[in-house]
Motif scaffolding. Structure first.
Motif, PDB file in Angstrom:
ATOM      1  N   ASP A  81      36.139  64.963  27.489  1.00  0.00           N
ATOM      2  CA  ASP A  81      35.598  63.629  27.198  1.00  0.00           C
ATOM      3  C   ASP A  81      34.095  63.738  26.974  1.00  0.00           C
ATOM      4  O   ASP A  81      33.445  64.653  27.475  1.00  0.00           O
ATOM      5  CB  ASP A  81      35.935  62.639  28.317  1.00  0.00           C
ATOM      6  CG  ASP A  81      35.895  63.278  29.699  1.00  0.00           C
ATOM      7  OD1 ASP A  81      35.308  64.377  29.838  1.00  0.00           O
ATOM      8  OD2 ASP A  81      36.436  62.682  30.643  1.00  0.00           O
ATOM      9  N   CYS A 106      29.166  61.330  35.093  1.00  0.00           N
ATOM     10  CA  CYS A 106      30.546  61.724  35.410  1.00  0.00           C
ATOM     11  C   CYS A 106      30.817  63.153  34.945  1.00  0.00           C
ATOM     12  O   CYS A 106      31.937  63.643  35.040  1.00  0.00           O
ATOM     13  CB  CYS A 106      31.540  60.745  34.787  1.00  0.00           C
ATOM     14  SG  CYS A 106      33.132  60.676  35.634  1.00  0.00           S
ATOM     15  N   HIS A 108      30.777  64.471  31.916  1.00  0.00           N
ATOM     16  CA  HIS A 108      31.473  64.683  30.643  1.00  0.00           C
ATOM     17  C   HIS A 108      30.670  65.617  29.730  1.00  0.00           C
ATOM     18  O   HIS A 108      31.247  66.259  28.856  1.00  0.00           O
ATOM     19  CB  HIS A 108      31.767  63.341  29.958  1.00  0.00           C
ATOM     20  CG  HIS A 108      32.658  62.442  30.772  1.00  0.00           C
ATOM     21  ND1 HIS A 108      33.108  61.216  30.338  1.00  0.00           N
ATOM     22  CD2 HIS A 108      33.207  62.607  32.010  1.00  0.00           C
ATOM     23  CE1 HIS A 108      33.865  60.661  31.261  1.00  0.00           C
ATOM     24  NE2 HIS A 108      33.932  61.473  32.297  1.00  0.00           N
ATOM     25  N   GLU A 140      36.004  57.474  27.460  1.00  0.00           N
ATOM     26  CA  GLU A 140      36.895  57.577  28.622  1.00  0.00           C
ATOM     27  C   GLU A 140      36.556  56.520  29.664  1.00  0.00           C
ATOM     28  O   GLU A 140      37.430  55.993  30.334  1.00  0.00           O
ATOM     29  CB  GLU A 140      36.798  58.978  29.252  1.00  0.00           C
ATOM     30  CG  GLU A 140      37.898  59.283  30.277  1.00  0.00           C
ATOM     31  CD  GLU A 140      37.738  58.547  31.595  1.00  0.00           C
ATOM     32  OE1 GLU A 140      38.738  58.049  32.130  1.00  0.00           O
ATOM     33  OE2 GLU A 140      36.597  58.452  32.098  1.00  0.00           O
ATOM     34  N   GLU A 141      35.254  56.208  29.787  1.00  0.00           N
ATOM     35  CA  GLU A 141      34.802  55.277  30.837  1.00  0.00           C
ATOM     36  C   GLU A 141      35.104  53.833  30.438  1.00  0.00           C
ATOM     37  O   GLU A 141      34.264  53.129  29.877  1.00  0.00           O
ATOM     38  CB  GLU A 141      33.293  55.449  31.083  1.00  0.00           C
ATOM     39  CG  GLU A 141      32.895  56.835  31.573  1.00  0.00           C
ATOM     40  CD  GLU A 141      33.303  57.118  33.016  1.00  0.00           C
ATOM     41  OE1 GLU A 141      33.864  56.226  33.674  1.00  0.00           O
ATOM     42  OE2 GLU A 141      33.055  58.252  33.467  1.00  0.00           O
ATOM     43  N   HIS A 167      38.716  67.840  35.049  1.00  0.00           N
ATOM     44  CA  HIS A 167      37.559  67.022  35.427  1.00  0.00           C
ATOM     45  C   HIS A 167      36.844  67.712  36.579  1.00  0.00           C
ATOM     46  O   HIS A 167      37.492  68.252  37.470  1.00  0.00           O
ATOM     47  CB  HIS A 167      37.990  65.616  35.858  1.00  0.00           C
ATOM     48  CG  HIS A 167      36.908  64.582  35.694  1.00  0.00           C
ATOM     49  ND1 HIS A 167      35.757  64.593  36.451  1.00  0.00           N
ATOM     50  CD2 HIS A 167      36.784  63.536  34.851  1.00  0.00           C
ATOM     51  CE1 HIS A 167      34.984  63.579  36.079  1.00  0.00           C
ATOM     52  NE2 HIS A 167      35.579  62.919  35.102  1.00  0.00           N
TER      53      HIS A 167
HETATM   54 ZN   LIG Z   1      34.857  61.215  34.161  1.00  0.00          ZN
END
Ligand SMILES: [Zn+2]
Ligand SMILES: [Zn+2]
Length: 397
Positions: A81, A106, A108, A140-141, A167
Motif C-alpha cells: 500500500d 502506518c 506504507h 488503504e487508509e 504489514h
Molecule cells: Zn497500514
C-alpha cells in the motif's frame, strides 16, 4: 533452486527510496508523486508498468523464463500500500515529512519499498516458472483502494492464483514475523443512530419527548451486544465515538445523534450486531415514545487468511527469520485492512513483520505522530517476498 539473489548491494538505494517517500507523504488517492517514483523504479528494472487502477495504482509483472502475458503459468500477486495519513509528524529527523499535516504513520512507505526490493531480486534471477504481479495500491487508509482496483479490473487484467500482503507490526520485535490461519484483522462497520423525539422548554419535559436520555440509554444498552450476545471466545468491539444533540442548557432538542463503529472477526458476529443494534435502538426509543433511525455505513470486511496460504506463509517466515522468530498462530487484531476485499476474491494470506525494538517492548504504535518504519525491514521484507514468490511458484508448477 539455484542460489538466491542478494539484497545487500541494493540496501542503500532502498533506504534512500523509503526515506524519500517518508519525506513526501501523500493522502489516499493523491499518491501521484509516489506512483511516479514506483513506476520509474519498476521501469528501470525493464518491467512494463500498468498505471491508473484505483486512480493512482501501479502494477507490474515479473515473468519467469519462457513465460509471457499469453502464457503466464501459475501467477501470484504481492500487494503493498502507498498512502499516508492526515497526521502531523512529531519526528525531527532529516527524512521527516515535508508535507504539513500529512505523514507516513502506518509504514506504507516501507511496504512499498520492500516490494520494490523484491522486484529487484525477482528481475535479477528469473529462474522460476510463472508470473509475479506486484500490486501497489492507493487508498488503504479508509479509502478501500483495494476494492476500487478490483472493481476496475485488477484480477481480470492480472489474474492471480493467490495473493499475499505484509504489514509492519510495532507490537512485534523487529526480526520476528507473524501470521495465522483465519481472521487476522477485524471487519469494520460504521453506524449512525438518529433518535427522534419532540423538543420544547427545559422546564416542561412532560410536554416533550426528550431524545437525550433515550440516546444515553441506547448507548448503554448497545454494549450488551458485546457482553451478553457475543460468544465469550469470539471477539467484538462496539465504540460510540460521538454523540451530538442540543444547543443550550434550557432547551430540549428534537433529535440526538449517536455515531460509532463495530469491529468483529466473524461475519456471523457482524450480522448479530447489525440486527441487534437496530432492534435495541428501535425498541428503546419506542419505550419512550421516540423513534430511532438506524443508518449503516459498511467499512472493510475482515482480513481472513486462507488456511493453505497462511501455513505456506509461515513456512517462508521460518526460512527467513527462523522458527523461533515466527509466530504462526498470532492473536488477531481488531484493526482492519482493505486487503480483506482481495482475500474474499482470491485465496491468500496477510502477515506481520515486526517493527518494534529488537530487544522487545512495544514500538511506537501505528498512526502515532512519532512513528517510523524500521529500515532493517527493507532487506528482510524484500528477501521474504522474493523467497515467497519462488517457493510458491515452485510448488504451483
Ligand atoms: Zn497500514
Ligand atoms: Zn494504517
Amino acid at each position: 533452486m539455484r542460489s538466491l539473489p542478494d539484497i545487500t548491494p541494493h540496501l542503500g538505494q532502498l533506504l534512500r527510496f523509503r526515506r524519500d517517500l517518508h519525506a513526501h507523504p501523500e493522502l489516499r488517492f493523491e499518491e501521484h508523486r509516489t506512483a511516479d517514483k514506483v513506476a520509474a523504479y519498476l521501469q528501470a528494472l525493464g518491467l512494463e508498468v500498468h498505471r491508473g487502477l484505483g486512480v493512482t495504482g501501479v502494477v507490474a509483472t515479473v515473468r519467469g523464463k519462457g513465460r509471457s502475458a499469453a502464457n503466464p503459468g501459475p501467477s501470484l500477486g504481492l500487494r503493498a500500500d502507498m498512502d499516508a495519513l492526515p497526521v502531523a509528524e512529531l519526528n525531527d529527523f532529516a527524512h521527516a515529512s515535508r508535507h504539513p499535516g500529512c505523514m507516513h504513520a502506518c509504514g506504507h512507505d516501507g511496504h512499498t519499498t520492500m516490494l520494490l526490493g523484491a522486484a529487484t531480486l525477482l528481475c535479477q534471477n528469473r529462474d522460476f516458472d510463472g508470473s509475479v504481479h506486484l500490486i501497489f495500491q492507493p487508498g488503504e487508509e479508509g479509502g478501500a483502494g483495494a476494492k476500487l482496483m478490483m472493481e476496475q479490473g485488477l484480477f481480470e487484467l492480472f489474474p492471480c492464483d493467490a495473493v499475499f500482503a505484509l504489514h509492519n507490526w510495532p507490537d512485534l520485535p523487529a526480526g520476528q514475523m507473524a501470521v495465522r490461519v483465519g481472521p487476522i484483522m477485524a471487519s469494520t462497520l460504521r453506524f449512525e443512530i438518529r433518535v427522534k423525539g419532540r423538543g420544547g422548554h427545559a422546564a416542561m419535559p412532560h410536554a416533550t419527548r426528550d431524545p437525550i436520555p433515550v440516546a444515553c440509554a441506547i448507548v448503554g444498552q448497545l454494549q450488551t451486544l458485546v457482553s451478553r450476545r457475543t460468544d465469550p471466545l469470539d471477539s467484538a468491539v462496539l465504540t460510540v465515538g460521538k454523540i451530538e444533540s442540543g444547543t443550550v442548557e434550557n432547551i430540549i432538542p428534537d433529535e440526538a445523534g449517536i455515531y460509532g463503529t463495530v469491529r468483529t472477526l466473524r461475519t456471523e458476529t457482524q450480522q448479530l450486531f447489525i440486527e441487534g443494534m437496530q432492534r435495541i435502538s428501535a425498541h428503546v426509543a419506542a419505550a419512550h415514545e421516540c423513534e430511532a433511525e438506524f443508518l449503516l455505513k459498511p467499512g472493510y470486511p475482515n482480513t481472513c487468511n486462507h488456511e493453505r496460504e497462511a501455513l505456506f506463509m509461515a513456512e517462508v517466515m521460518r526460512e527467513v527469520v527462523g522458527a523461533h522468530n515466527t509466530h504462526a498462530d498470532v492473536l488477531p487484531a481488531m484493526t482492519s485492512e482493505d486487503f480483506g476485499f482481495m482475500l474474499e476474491a482470491v485465496p491468500g494470506a496477510y502477515g506481520w513483520i515486526g517493527n518494534g525494538p529488537a530487544d522487545g517492548g512495544p514500538g511506537t504504535s501505528l498512526h502515532h505522530p512519532a512513528y517510523d518504519f524500521n529500515d532493517d525491514n527493507l532487506g528482510r521484507g524484500a528477501r521474504f517476498w522474493d523467497l515467497l514468490a519462488r517457493r510458491w511458484l515452485a510448488r504451483a508448477g
